[in-house]
Write an enzyme that holds these catalytic residues in place. Structure first.
Site, mmCIF file in Angstrom:
data_model
loop_
_atom_site.group_PDB
_atom_site.id
_atom_site.type_symbol
_atom_site.label_atom_id
_atom_site.label_comp_id
_atom_site.label_asym_id
_atom_site.label_seq_id
_atom_site.Cartn_x
_atom_site.Cartn_y
_atom_site.Cartn_z
ATOM 1 N N ASP A 151 -3.999 -31.242 -26.833
ATOM 2 C CA ASP A 151 -5.080 -30.627 -27.609
ATOM 3 C C ASP A 151 -6.030 -31.694 -28.155
ATOM 4 O OD1 ASP A 151 -6.467 -28.451 -28.881
ATOM 5 O OD2 ASP A 151 -5.498 -28.992 -30.764
ATOM 6 N N ASN B 189 1.457 -26.160 -18.483
ATOM 7 C CA ASN B 189 2.629 -26.104 -17.609
ATOM 8 C C ASN B 189 3.437 -27.388 -17.769
ATOM 9 O OD1 ASN B 189 2.344 -23.549 -16.258
ATOM 10 N ND2 ASN B 189 0.549 -24.409 -15.245
ATOM 11 N N LYS C 164 6.114 -29.540 -16.445
ATOM 12 C CA LYS C 164 6.801 -29.664 -15.156
ATOM 13 C C LYS C 164 8.099 -30.456 -15.259
ATOM 14 C CE LYS C 164 2.688 -28.967 -12.380
ATOM 15 N NZ LYS C 164 3.227 -27.828 -11.605
ATOM 16 N N ARG D 178 -21.728 -21.327 -24.540
ATOM 17 C CA ARG D 178 -20.991 -21.989 -25.626
ATOM 18 C C ARG D 178 -19.564 -22.343 -25.236
ATOM 19 N NH1 ARG D 178 -21.314 -18.193 -30.643
ATOM 20 N NH2 ARG D 178 -19.963 -19.821 -31.491
#
Lengths: 254, 254
Positions: B163, B185, B187, B208
Site C-alpha cells: 500500500d 495474491n 504466492k 480521477r
C-alpha cells in the site's frame, strides 16, 4: 457450539497463528530457546489503555459467551511453537523449501506483528468466535501509531486487522492455513484512534480452499468503512495431526 | 525526468502521505501544535540496522540517480501538514464529513505507521522513483516485529508495504489520493527479516482513478513472492492547488 475438547483443539490451532498457548500440556518438558524472552500476557483482556467504548463492547460480548454460543479468543505475543526447540521441525514440515531461507538468529526476536506495539499505541483488539455461524467479530481500537493520511488509519493497518480476523476465522474452521488472496475495498477513510467492528464470515470450504469475507463498520453500524474477501489455503493437511501434537508437546506446564 | 520545479511539487505532495517536509518554505511562520514532538530524521538514508545487502541495493539505486533518471524519495515520521495549526483546515477541506469524528487530542501523537517502529525492528525501506517509466522500486528490509506465521512476515505487513509503495506511485502521478481497492495474491510466504524488492508500475489514469500494479520479489529476482493490483482515487481535485499551498505554508524554515 464448541465442546471442551473442540475448544482445546481450537486453542492449539490458534496458537500457531495468534500466539495463544495451547489449552493443555500433555508433556512434561518445555524446552525454551536460550535467547528467548517470555511474555504470557493475554492481550485480549481489558487494559488501562482501552477506552470506555472498547470495554463496553468487551463486556457485551463476554455476556454473549455465557451460554457458550460465543467464545472469547485469547491472544499472546509469542507463538507457542516458536518457544520450543521443535520449532525448526515445524518450519521444515510446513515450508520445506523456505526453511533454509529463514534467519535463525533473528527468529528468536520474532514478535507477532499485531502485538508488537506498546499498549494503546498500535493494535488493541479482541476477537469473539461463533462456531454455529462460523463468524468472528473483532473489536478493534487502533492507536495513534497506525496513521496513514494525516488524521486517518493507514490502509496497511486496516489490511492487517482484516488479515488477522479473516485468518483466524479460516484457522478455527480449517486448521493451519496461509493467506492466498486478500481483496479489500476501502469505502471511507477511518479516523485515527477510532473503535470499529470487523465482522468476518466463513462463506465456503472447497477442498483445501477456504473463502472468508468481512466488513469493517462503526460501532453503531451506521458507517460501512471497508469490505473484503479472502482466500486461504490449508497447508499440508495430511500432517495436521502431527503438527497439533507438536504444538501440544511444546506447551508450557498447566 | 523531473525538473527542479517538478521535484519541489513532488516533495510537497509526498509530504502529505509519507511525512516528507516540502522542498522549500515560502512563508516565515511555522506554527507547531504545543504538545507535538518533532523529528526530522530522514529514514530513507542508511542506518546501522540496515544489512549489507540493503546498503548495497541503496548504493546501486543512488548510482542510478546520478543522471536524474531515478529520484531518491526521502521519508520522515511526521506529516508536514500535521505540524501546523492549519491542519484542521486540511482535514475539513478533504474530509468534511469525517473531520468531526477525528479525535483531536490523540492526533498530536499520530505517527506514520510504517515509521513507528524502533530502527531495525519493523519497516526499513527506501523508495526510488522513475518519472519516465512511472515506476517506483521500494527496497524493503522487514524486522522481526513483523511476524505472522512463525518464521514469516505477517500478510498485513506485506500489504502495508505494498500500500505504501503503490500509494506513493499514485501520489507522484496524481496528487492527493486515497486507496480504494487493494487486491493481493500471496504466492509464497516471505521469511522473516528478508530483504525484498517491491516493483510498482502506474498502469493507467482514467479521470480521477489511478490503477497501479506491483510485485514483490527476492533481491535476485528469482522468487516471486506476491503480486498486487490497486485502485486509487484523487481527492477533491479542484482544491489541489490550495492544498499544495497549505503544505508549503506549513513547511519548516529552509
Amino acid at each position: 457450539m464448541l465442546g471442551r475438547c473442540a475448544a482445546r483443539a481450537l486453542g492449539a490451532l490458534r496458537g500457531l497463528r495468534e500466539g495463544a498457548p495451547p489449552a493443555r500440556s500433555p508433556g512434561p518438558s518445555r524446552r525454551l530457546l536460550s535467547s528467548e524472552k517470555v511474555s504470557d500476557k493475554n492481550h485480549s483482556l481489558p487494559k488501562p489503555c482501552w477506552s470506555k467504548d472498547m470495554r463496553l463492547l468487551f463486556d457485551q460480548f463476554m455476556k454473549k459467551c455465557e451460554d457458550g454460543s460465543w467464545i472469547h479468543l485469547p491472544s499472546y505475543e509469542y507463538i507457542a511453537t516458536q518457544r520450543s526447540q521443535d520449532f525448526p521441525t515445524f518450519i521444515h514440515a510446513y515450508f520445506p523449501t523456505a526453511s533454509e531461507l529463514i534467519n535463525k538468529e533473528k527468529l528468536s526476536q520474532g514478535r507477532l506483528f499485531t502485538r508488537s506495539f506498546e499498549d494503546g499505541l498500535g493494535f488493541e483488539y479482541v476477537m469473539f468466535y461463533n462456531d454455529a455461524e462460523k463468524r468472528i467479530v473483532c473489536v478493534f481500537q487502533g492507536g495513534p501509531h497506525l496513521q496513514g493520511m494525516p488524521g486517518f488509519f493507514h490502509g496497511g493497518a486496516i489490511a492487517t486487522m482484516i488479515d488477522a480476523t479473516v485468518g483466524m476465522n479460516a484457522i478455527v474452521s480449517g486448521g493451519i492455513v496461509m493467506t492466498a488472496n486478500l481483496n479489500i475495498n476501502f469505502k471511507r477513510p477511518i479516523p485515527l484512534c477510532s473503535i470499529v467492528l470487523i465482522n468476518s464470515q466463513l462463506d465456503k470450504i472447497e477442498g483445501r480452499k477456504l473463502l472468508v469475507s468481512c466488513n469493517v463498520q462503526s460501532v453503531d453500524e451506521k458507517i460501512l468503512y471497508t469490505e473484503a474477501t479472502s482466500l486461504f489455503v490449508k497447508l499440508n493437511p495430511e500432517k495436521e495431526f502431527d503438527i497439533k501434537d507438536l504444538v501440544l508437546k511444546s506447551a508450557p506446564p498447566a
